[in-house]
Design a protein around this motif. Sequence first.
Motif, PDB file in Angstrom:
ATOM      1  N   ILE A  29      -8.779   8.390 -14.389  1.00 47.75           N
ATOM      2  CA  ILE A  29      -8.518   9.566 -13.690  1.00 47.75           C
ATOM      3  C   ILE A  29      -9.764  10.264 -13.146  1.00 47.75           C
ATOM      4  CG2 ILE A  29      -6.411  10.165 -14.969  1.00 47.75           C
ATOM      5  CD1 ILE A  29      -7.779  12.383 -16.358  1.00 47.75           C
ATOM      6  N   PRO A  30     -10.009  10.688 -11.980  1.00 45.27           N
ATOM      7  CA  PRO A  30     -10.869  11.578 -11.557  1.00 45.27           C
ATOM      8  C   PRO A  30     -11.169  12.697 -12.332  1.00 45.27           C
ATOM      9  CG  PRO A  30      -9.092  11.842 -10.041  1.00 45.27           C
ATOM     10  CD  PRO A  30      -8.849  10.608 -11.158  1.00 45.27           C
ATOM     11  N   VAL A  31     -12.528  13.304 -12.685  1.00 39.73           N
ATOM     12  CA  VAL A  31     -12.655  14.278 -13.472  1.00 39.73           C
ATOM     13  C   VAL A  31     -13.694  15.336 -12.512  1.00 39.73           C
ATOM     14  CG1 VAL A  31     -11.804  13.409 -15.644  1.00 39.73           C
ATOM     15  CG2 VAL A  31     -14.085  13.129 -14.852  1.00 39.73           C
ATOM     16  N   GLU A  32     -13.757  16.554 -12.927  1.00 35.89           N
ATOM     17  CA  GLU A  32     -14.664  17.528 -12.755  1.00 35.89           C
ATOM     18  C   GLU A  32     -15.151  18.232 -13.617  1.00 35.89           C
ATOM     19  OE1 GLU A  32     -14.117  20.135  -9.223  1.00 35.89           O
ATOM     20  OE2 GLU A  32     -13.944  18.511  -7.867  1.00 35.89           O
ATOM     21  N   LEU A  33     -16.016  18.293 -14.406  1.00 34.22           N
ATOM     22  CA  LEU A  33     -16.353  18.903 -15.688  1.00 34.22           C
ATOM     23  C   LEU A  33     -17.639  19.821 -15.377  1.00 34.22           C
ATOM     24  CD1 LEU A  33     -16.591  15.408 -17.936  1.00 34.22           C
ATOM     25  CD2 LEU A  33     -14.763  17.028 -17.480  1.00 34.22           C
ATOM     26  N   LYS A  34     -16.973  20.950 -15.955  1.00 32.39           N
ATOM     27  CA  LYS A  34     -17.950  22.247 -15.956  1.00 32.39           C
ATOM     28  C   LYS A  34     -18.733  22.341 -17.103  1.00 32.39           C
ATOM     29  CE  LYS A  34     -14.977  24.767 -12.731  1.00 32.39           C
ATOM     30  NZ  LYS A  34     -14.071  25.940 -12.581  1.00 32.39           N
ATOM     31  N   PRO A  35     -20.189  22.845 -17.024  1.00 28.02           N
ATOM     32  CA  PRO A  35     -20.964  23.011 -18.483  1.00 28.02           C
ATOM     33  C   PRO A  35     -20.055  23.477 -19.354  1.00 28.02           C
ATOM     34  CG  PRO A  35     -22.287  23.425 -16.380  1.00 28.02           C
ATOM     35  CD  PRO A  35     -20.870  23.416 -15.736  1.00 28.02           C
ATOM     36  N   GLY A  36     -20.047  23.192 -20.591  1.00 27.24           N
ATOM     37  CA  GLY A  36     -19.332  23.770 -21.667  1.00 27.24           C
ATOM     38  C   GLY A  36     -18.365  22.971 -22.154  1.00 27.24           C
ATOM     39  N   VAL A  37     -17.181  23.424 -22.472  1.00 28.04           N
ATOM     40  CA  VAL A  37     -15.918  22.682 -22.992  1.00 28.04           C
ATOM     41  C   VAL A  37     -15.055  22.462 -21.892  1.00 28.04           C
ATOM     42  CG1 VAL A  37     -14.341  22.544 -24.932  1.00 28.04           C
ATOM     43  CG2 VAL A  37     -16.433  23.218 -25.584  1.00 28.04           C
ATOM     44  N   ASN A  38     -14.639  21.184 -21.955  1.00 31.85           N
ATOM     45  CA  ASN A  38     -13.654  20.819 -20.809  1.00 31.85           C
ATOM     46  C   ASN A  38     -12.667  20.311 -21.925  1.00 31.85           C
ATOM     47  OD1 ASN A  38     -14.771  21.047 -17.987  1.00 31.85           O
ATOM     48  ND2 ASN A  38     -16.353  20.630 -19.349  1.00 31.85           N
ATOM     49  N   THR A  39     -11.237  20.610 -21.342  1.00 35.83           N
ATOM     50  CA  THR A  39     -10.247  19.910 -22.151  1.00 35.83           C
ATOM     51  C   THR A  39      -8.965  19.278 -21.198  1.00 35.83           C
ATOM     52  OG1 THR A  39      -9.077  21.868 -22.158  1.00 35.83           O
ATOM     53  CG2 THR A  39      -9.963  21.350 -24.242  1.00 35.83           C
ATOM     54  N   GLY A  40      -8.283  18.399 -21.684  1.00 39.98           N
ATOM     55  CA  GLY A  40      -7.335  17.726 -20.639  1.00 39.98           C
ATOM     56  C   GLY A  40      -6.831  16.626 -21.440  1.00 39.98           C
ATOM     57  N   SER A  41      -5.626  15.894 -20.612  1.00 36.70           N
ATOM     58  CA  SER A  41      -5.240  14.634 -21.309  1.00 36.70           C
ATOM     59  C   SER A  41      -4.890  13.792 -19.998  1.00 36.70           C
ATOM     60  CB  SER A  41      -4.085  15.000 -22.152  1.00 36.70           C
ATOM     61  OG  SER A  41      -2.892  15.497 -21.510  1.00 36.70           O
ATOM     62  N   PHE A  42      -4.829  12.351 -20.407  1.00 34.48           N
ATOM     63  CA  PHE A  42      -3.810  11.634 -19.469  1.00 34.48           C
ATOM     64  C   PHE A  42      -3.286  10.402 -20.504  1.00 34.48           C
ATOM     65  CE2 PHE A  42      -8.197   9.453 -19.522  1.00 34.48           C
ATOM     66  CZ  PHE A  42      -7.969   8.150 -19.297  1.00 34.48           C
ATOM     67  N   ARG A  43      -2.463   9.562 -19.826  1.00 32.79           N
ATOM     68  CA  ARG A  43      -1.836   8.434 -20.591  1.00 32.79           C
ATOM     69  C   ARG A  43      -2.352   7.057 -20.146  1.00 32.79           C
ATOM     70  NH1 ARG A  43       4.471  10.207 -20.735  1.00 32.79           N
ATOM     71  NH2 ARG A  43       4.370  12.259 -21.829  1.00 32.79           N
ATOM     72  N   VAL A  44      -2.546   6.034 -20.882  1.00 32.99           N
ATOM     73  CA  VAL A  44      -2.866   4.920 -21.030  1.00 32.99           C
ATOM     74  C   VAL A  44      -1.443   3.976 -21.228  1.00 32.99           C
ATOM     75  CG1 VAL A  44      -4.059   2.864 -21.358  1.00 32.99           C
ATOM     76  CG2 VAL A  44      -5.249   5.137 -21.106  1.00 32.99           C
ATOM     77  N   MET A  45      -0.836   3.395 -20.431  1.00 27.12           N
ATOM     78  CA  MET A  45       0.417   2.689 -20.918  1.00 27.12           C
ATOM     79  C   MET A  45      -0.018   1.185 -21.349  1.00 27.12           C
ATOM     80  SD  MET A  45       2.759   4.844 -20.130  1.00 27.12           S
ATOM     81  CE  MET A  45       4.304   4.148 -20.191  1.00 27.12           C
ATOM     82  N   LEU A  46       0.564   0.974 -22.482  1.00 24.78           N
ATOM     83  CA  LEU A  46       0.058  -0.335 -23.028  1.00 24.78           C
ATOM     84  C   LEU A  46       1.359  -1.279 -22.521  1.00 24.78           C
ATOM     85  CD1 LEU A  46      -1.047   0.460 -26.564  1.00 24.78           C
ATOM     86  CD2 LEU A  46      -2.193   0.628 -24.616  1.00 24.78           C
ATOM     87  N   GLU A  47       0.630  -2.562 -22.554  1.00 23.04           N
ATOM     88  CA  GLU A  47       1.801  -3.906 -22.294  1.00 23.04           C
ATOM     89  C   GLU A  47       2.606  -4.121 -23.267  1.00 23.04           C
ATOM     90  OE1 GLU A  47      -0.970  -6.892 -21.350  1.00 23.04           O
ATOM     91  OE2 GLU A  47      -2.239  -5.462 -19.769  1.00 23.04           O
ATOM     92  N   ASN A  48       2.269  -4.429 -24.488  1.00 26.17           N
ATOM     93  CA  ASN A  48       3.113  -4.682 -25.758  1.00 26.17           C
ATOM     94  C   ASN A  48       2.824  -3.847 -26.673  1.00 26.17           C
ATOM     95  OD1 ASN A  48       5.127  -6.146 -27.082  1.00 26.17           O
ATOM     96  ND2 ASN A  48       3.780  -7.606 -27.492  1.00 26.17           N
ATOM     97  N   PRO A  49       3.050  -2.415 -26.917  1.00 25.80           N
ATOM     98  CA  PRO A  49       2.706  -1.715 -28.240  1.00 25.80           C
ATOM     99  C   PRO A  49       3.444  -2.359 -29.546  1.00 25.80           C
ATOM    100  CG  PRO A  49       4.135  -0.543 -26.772  1.00 25.80           C
ATOM    101  CD  PRO A  49       4.020  -1.680 -25.897  1.00 25.80           C
ATOM    102  N   GLN A  50       2.556  -2.343 -30.399  1.00 24.18           N
ATOM    103  CA  GLN A  50       2.850  -2.510 -31.755  1.00 24.18           C
ATOM    104  C   GLN A  50       2.798  -1.404 -32.690  1.00 24.18           C
ATOM    105  OE1 GLN A  50       3.485  -6.154 -32.571  1.00 24.18           O
ATOM    106  NE2 GLN A  50       3.480  -6.115 -30.243  1.00 24.18           N
ATOM    107  N   LEU A  51       3.863  -1.477 -33.397  1.00 21.03           N
ATOM    108  CA  LEU A  51       3.848  -0.171 -34.544  1.00 21.03           C
ATOM    109  C   LEU A  51       2.953  -0.454 -35.647  1.00 21.03           C
ATOM    110  CD1 LEU A  51       7.689   0.727 -34.284  1.00 21.03           C
ATOM    111  CD2 LEU A  51       5.858   1.705 -33.166  1.00 21.03           C
ATOM    112  N   TRP A  52       2.456   0.577 -36.209  1.00 16.76           N
ATOM    113  CA  TRP A  52       2.051   0.812 -37.578  1.00 16.76           C
ATOM    114  C   TRP A  52       2.960   1.067 -38.687  1.00 16.76           C
ATOM    115  CZ3 TRP A  52       1.668   3.859 -41.712  1.00 16.76           C
ATOM    116  CH2 TRP A  52       0.484   3.827 -42.683  1.00 16.76           C
ATOM    117  N   SER A  53       3.145   0.091 -39.806  1.00 16.05           N
ATOM    118  CA  SER A  53       3.877   0.387 -40.701  1.00 16.05           C
ATOM    119  C   SER A  53       3.275   0.008 -42.181  1.00 16.05           C
ATOM    120  CB  SER A  53       5.219  -0.380 -40.543  1.00 16.05           C
ATOM    121  OG  SER A  53       4.724  -2.143 -40.365  1.00 16.05           O
TER     122      SER A  53
END
Length: 261
Positions: A29-53
């Motif tokens: 994703i494009p980002v603009e970060l200002k001096p200090g703390v920046n927060t945000g999120s974005f998703r990465v889709m996995l092709e074949n996600p495996q579960l932890w068990s």
Amino acid sequence: GETFRGTLDGIVTDAMKQSANVQAGKDFIPVELKPGVNTGSFRVMLENPQLWSVNRPWLYYANLLLKKNGRTVSAANTRFGFREFRAKNGRFYLNGEKIYLFGENIPSISYGGSPRSAADDRRALTEYILTMRNFGYNIMRTSHQPIIPAALEVADECGMMIFHEWGWSFNTEIDEKEFQKNNLEEIAEFVEASYNHPCVTMWSLGNEVPHGNRPEIARQLNLQVHRVRELDEQKRPVSTFSGSAGWQSYGRTKLDTDVHD
């Protein structure tokens, strides 16, 4: 300082030996970060996600790269796993399948506060957790206080679930205003520090805290639960504290809790 303009790349790779560093998904994703703390999120889709068990503890790395003009200027990564743990109708479910919790304590005070080196602590932890896992235990409670991070790393790797316990033990002599301010801040740090460990499947927010005829204690116990629920988007079950089912010892006040320990 100046605003940083660039991209944030997210690359997810396998952490397993048989497919080490194989890419499982990527996005940016494009980002603009200002001096200090920046927060945000974005998703990465996995092709074949495996579960932890418990029997197949599959792990991934999330790699974040901050880039400017195609050049990496900063990077960080963390290890994680996918799983869903729920308490429903008096039963527990891991990834939608009913699981019987067969548990034992792992005393936090025995690791990290001893004369041993960090490497020796990790060896001792590994031996203890693997021994319990080989005996058939599938969950361990970090009794009385948070444990050193190495324990969670080992548990991630061998499929040992962790009933992760906060450090409010026994004591009910509090200045409520000061306690609330400090305690809720520290609980947020506790949740954040262990958030990405798939082994952490349930929270215990203290040990044997008597609340009989003590409305201020019951209030703070409930505030702890509310704070963790606000922070935990994974919605792991929360126990008010270990011992909360023993109303004869601790009090009959109705507390906000997902499970009785």
